[in-house]
Design a protein around this motif. Sequence first.
Motif, PDB file in Angstrom:
ATOM      1  N   ASP A  43       0.828  -1.201   0.000  1.00  0.00           N
ATOM      2  CA  ASP A  43       0.000   0.000   0.000  1.00  0.00           C
ATOM      3  C   ASP A  43       0.868   1.259   0.000  1.00  0.00           C
ATOM      4  OD1 ASP A  43      -2.683   1.400   0.510  1.00  0.00           O
ATOM      5  OD2 ASP A  43      -1.506   2.066   2.242  1.00  0.00           O
ATOM      6  N   ILE A  44       1.905   1.280   0.826  1.00  0.00           N
ATOM      7  CA  ILE A  44       2.764   2.462   0.914  1.00  0.00           C
ATOM      8  C   ILE A  44       3.496   2.701  -0.403  1.00  0.00           C
ATOM      9  CG2 ILE A  44       4.772   3.469   2.057  1.00  0.00           C
ATOM     10  CD1 ILE A  44       3.905   1.948   4.601  1.00  0.00           C
ATOM     11  N   VAL A  45       4.037   1.629  -0.978  1.00  0.00           N
ATOM     12  CA  VAL A  45       4.724   1.763  -2.271  1.00  0.00           C
ATOM     13  C   VAL A  45       3.732   2.251  -3.330  1.00  0.00           C
ATOM     14  CG1 VAL A  45       5.945   0.554  -4.112  1.00  0.00           C
ATOM     15  CG2 VAL A  45       6.455   0.023  -1.722  1.00  0.00           C
ATOM     16  N   GLY A  46       2.527   1.686  -3.321  1.00  0.00           N
ATOM     17  CA  GLY A  46       1.502   2.101  -4.277  1.00  0.00           C
ATOM     18  C   GLY A  46       1.181   3.580  -4.166  1.00  0.00           C
ATOM     19  N   ARG A  47       1.079   4.072  -2.946  1.00  0.00           N
ATOM     20  CA  ARG A  47       0.750   5.491  -2.742  1.00  0.00           C
ATOM     21  C   ARG A  47       1.896   6.408  -3.176  1.00  0.00           C
ATOM     22  NH1 ARG A  47      -4.023   5.976   0.011  1.00  0.00           N
ATOM     23  NH2 ARG A  47      -4.773   3.959   0.799  1.00  0.00           N
ATOM     24  N   LEU A  48       3.119   5.999  -2.901  1.00  0.00           N
ATOM     25  CA  LEU A  48       4.270   6.796  -3.337  1.00  0.00           C
ATOM     26  C   LEU A  48       4.310   6.912  -4.852  1.00  0.00           C
ATOM     27  CD1 LEU A  48       7.046   5.363  -0.968  1.00  0.00           C
ATOM     28  CD2 LEU A  48       6.087   7.675  -0.889  1.00  0.00           C
ATOM     29  N   VAL A  49       4.112   5.776  -5.526  1.00  0.00           N
ATOM     30  CA  VAL A  49       4.159   5.767  -6.991  1.00  0.00           C
ATOM     31  C   VAL A  49       2.943   6.498  -7.573  1.00  0.00           C
ATOM     32  CG1 VAL A  49       4.114   4.292  -9.053  1.00  0.00           C
ATOM     33  CG2 VAL A  49       5.553   3.674  -7.096  1.00  0.00           C
ATOM     34  N   ALA A  50       1.772   6.306  -6.965  1.00  0.00           N
ATOM     35  CA  ALA A  50       0.550   6.947  -7.466  1.00  0.00           C
ATOM     36  C   ALA A  50       0.682   8.471  -7.450  1.00  0.00           C
ATOM     37  CB  ALA A  50      -0.651   6.514  -6.633  1.00  0.00           C
ATOM     38  N   GLN A  51       1.238   9.003  -6.392  1.00  0.00           N
ATOM     39  CA  GLN A  51       1.404  10.455  -6.297  1.00  0.00           C
ATOM     40  C   GLN A  51       2.300  10.979  -7.417  1.00  0.00           C
ATOM     41  OE1 GLN A  51       2.873  11.874  -2.524  1.00  0.00           O
ATOM     42  NE2 GLN A  51       3.249  13.937  -3.300  1.00  0.00           N
ATOM     43  N   LYS A  52       3.392  10.272  -7.664  1.00  0.00           N
ATOM     44  CA  LYS A  52       4.315  10.698  -8.717  1.00  0.00           C
ATOM     45  C   LYS A  52       3.706  10.534 -10.106  1.00  0.00           C
ATOM     46  CE  LYS A  52       7.873  12.022  -6.304  1.00  0.00           C
ATOM     47  NZ  LYS A  52       8.360  13.429  -6.365  1.00  0.00           N
ATOM     48  N   LEU A  53       2.937   9.452 -10.318  1.00  0.00           N
ATOM     49  CA  LEU A  53       2.263   9.278 -11.610  1.00  0.00           C
ATOM     50  C   LEU A  53       1.280  10.417 -11.859  1.00  0.00           C
ATOM     51  CD1 LEU A  53       1.565   5.422 -11.649  1.00  0.00           C
ATOM     52  CD2 LEU A  53       3.039   6.666 -13.246  1.00  0.00           C
ATOM     53  N   SER A  54       0.566  10.805 -10.815  1.00  0.00           N
ATOM     54  CA  SER A  54      -0.388  11.916 -10.940  1.00  0.00           C
ATOM     55  C   SER A  54       0.333  13.193 -11.353  1.00  0.00           C
ATOM     56  CB  SER A  54      -1.121  12.133  -9.611  1.00  0.00           C
ATOM     57  OG  SER A  54      -1.843  10.981  -9.225  1.00  0.00           O
ATOM     58  N   GLU A  55       1.481  13.437 -10.727  1.00  0.00           N
ATOM     59  CA  GLU A  55       2.244  14.647 -11.037  1.00  0.00           C
ATOM     60  C   GLU A  55       2.806  14.611 -12.451  1.00  0.00           C
ATOM     61  OE1 GLU A  55       5.241  14.779  -8.054  1.00  0.00           O
ATOM     62  OE2 GLU A  55       3.836  15.122  -6.389  1.00  0.00           O
ATOM     63  N   ARG A  56       3.282  13.461 -12.871  1.00  0.00           N
ATOM     64  CA  ARG A  56       3.961  13.351 -14.162  1.00  0.00           C
ATOM     65  C   ARG A  56       2.999  13.291 -15.343  1.00  0.00           C
ATOM     66  NH1 ARG A  56       9.484  11.067 -13.511  1.00  0.00           N
ATOM     67  NH2 ARG A  56       9.276  10.057 -15.541  1.00  0.00           N
ATOM     68  N   LEU A  57       1.813  12.680 -15.130  1.00  0.00           N
ATOM     69  CA  LEU A  57       0.899  12.445 -16.247  1.00  0.00           C
ATOM     70  C   LEU A  57      -0.337  13.331 -16.237  1.00  0.00           C
ATOM     71  CD1 LEU A  57       1.145   8.545 -16.551  1.00  0.00           C
ATOM     72  CD2 LEU A  57       2.412  10.306 -17.790  1.00  0.00           C
ATOM     73  N   GLY A  58      -0.481  14.156 -15.208  1.00  0.00           N
ATOM     74  CA  GLY A  58      -1.535  15.163 -15.221  1.00  0.00           C
ATOM     75  C   GLY A  58      -2.938  14.672 -14.936  1.00  0.00           C
ATOM     76  N   GLN A  59      -3.091  13.438 -14.500  1.00  0.00           N
ATOM     77  CA  GLN A  59      -4.379  12.903 -14.077  1.00  0.00           C
ATOM     78  C   GLN A  59      -4.190  12.215 -12.731  1.00  0.00           C
ATOM     79  OE1 GLN A  59      -7.459  13.117 -15.158  1.00  0.00           O
ATOM     80  NE2 GLN A  59      -7.178  14.058 -17.165  1.00  0.00           N
TER      81      GLN A  59
END
Length: 322
Positions: free
Chosen positions: A42-58
């Motif tokens: 869960d923690i790894v997922g949240r770290l990656v999800a935040q960065k994906l949101s920042e990088r891909l704009g959704q």
Amino acid sequence: MKTIVRIVALVAALASGSAFAQQYPTKPVRIIVPFPPGGVTDIVGRLVAQKLSERLGQQFYIENIGGAGGNLGMANAARSPGDGYTILFASSSIVVNPSLYSKIPFDVEKDFIPVTKAGATPNSWQINPNFPAKSMQELIDLIKREPGRYSVASPGTGTTPSLSIEMLRLHLALDFTVVPFAGGGPMVQSLLGGHTPIACSAIGNAMSLIRDGKIRVLAITARKRMETVPEIPTLDELGIKDQEAETMTGVFAVAGTPQAIVDQLQREIAAIVKTPDIRARLLELGVIPEGDSSADFTAYVRDEIAKWRKVIMDAKVPLIGG
């Protein structure tokens, strides 16, 4: 003429997939974590999800769907459309459960496309600091000297640490009792209290306690030492071979997801786990960042399924639901 038509159709399909990827994502993306909040996956997922949101704009958001050793969440992902808007962040349960359960509601090879291994935490042999063994060899010698006397705690039946216990027991013909707990938390509390002073667990579950000297780690099941705890040896370098085991955080797309999107997700996640801030945070959690190719991860998944199937069969681990 038919050949020309086929070539035109292929080029059109490739162009369509590429265009789809260039537009992706156009709406929020759901990331299913098949466990309750707070665990390493869960923690790894949240770290990656935040960065994906920042990088891909959704927005990439986490949906925790726990239950049945991860099977409920993985089945939910398997039933989702293969359009790139549902992603699964799974632990090693996805490669263990097909052999551990008498029936599972998904097919790993048919229902998912392996995207990348975000990272993995090796298992570790841990003891209460008051336990008399000071090394892995001393622990083995104690167990051999008094067969049946000692108990080894695990965070639960079918977890990779529990299977690491079985691997070592089979390899060295050791005689001890396995005490499975309902998760890493209760297991750690029993270890700290000295009730079960020997345990095998993913090292990421107790990094702060290890640093504080409240838990002593005798060895890890990785191929090489971890840079954050370089003083801890591997079983392999101690002469105990073929014991490599880890709890991974793997990223999967739903079958049918366009290859261009799979490739885009792989590139983005591989880049994210290598950024200095995320890499440092993962290592702090005891997770070794990876970000391998989709092809390499596919081979890894296939090999892990075969490895754990053999361990479960050789150790005669009872099937769940059987």
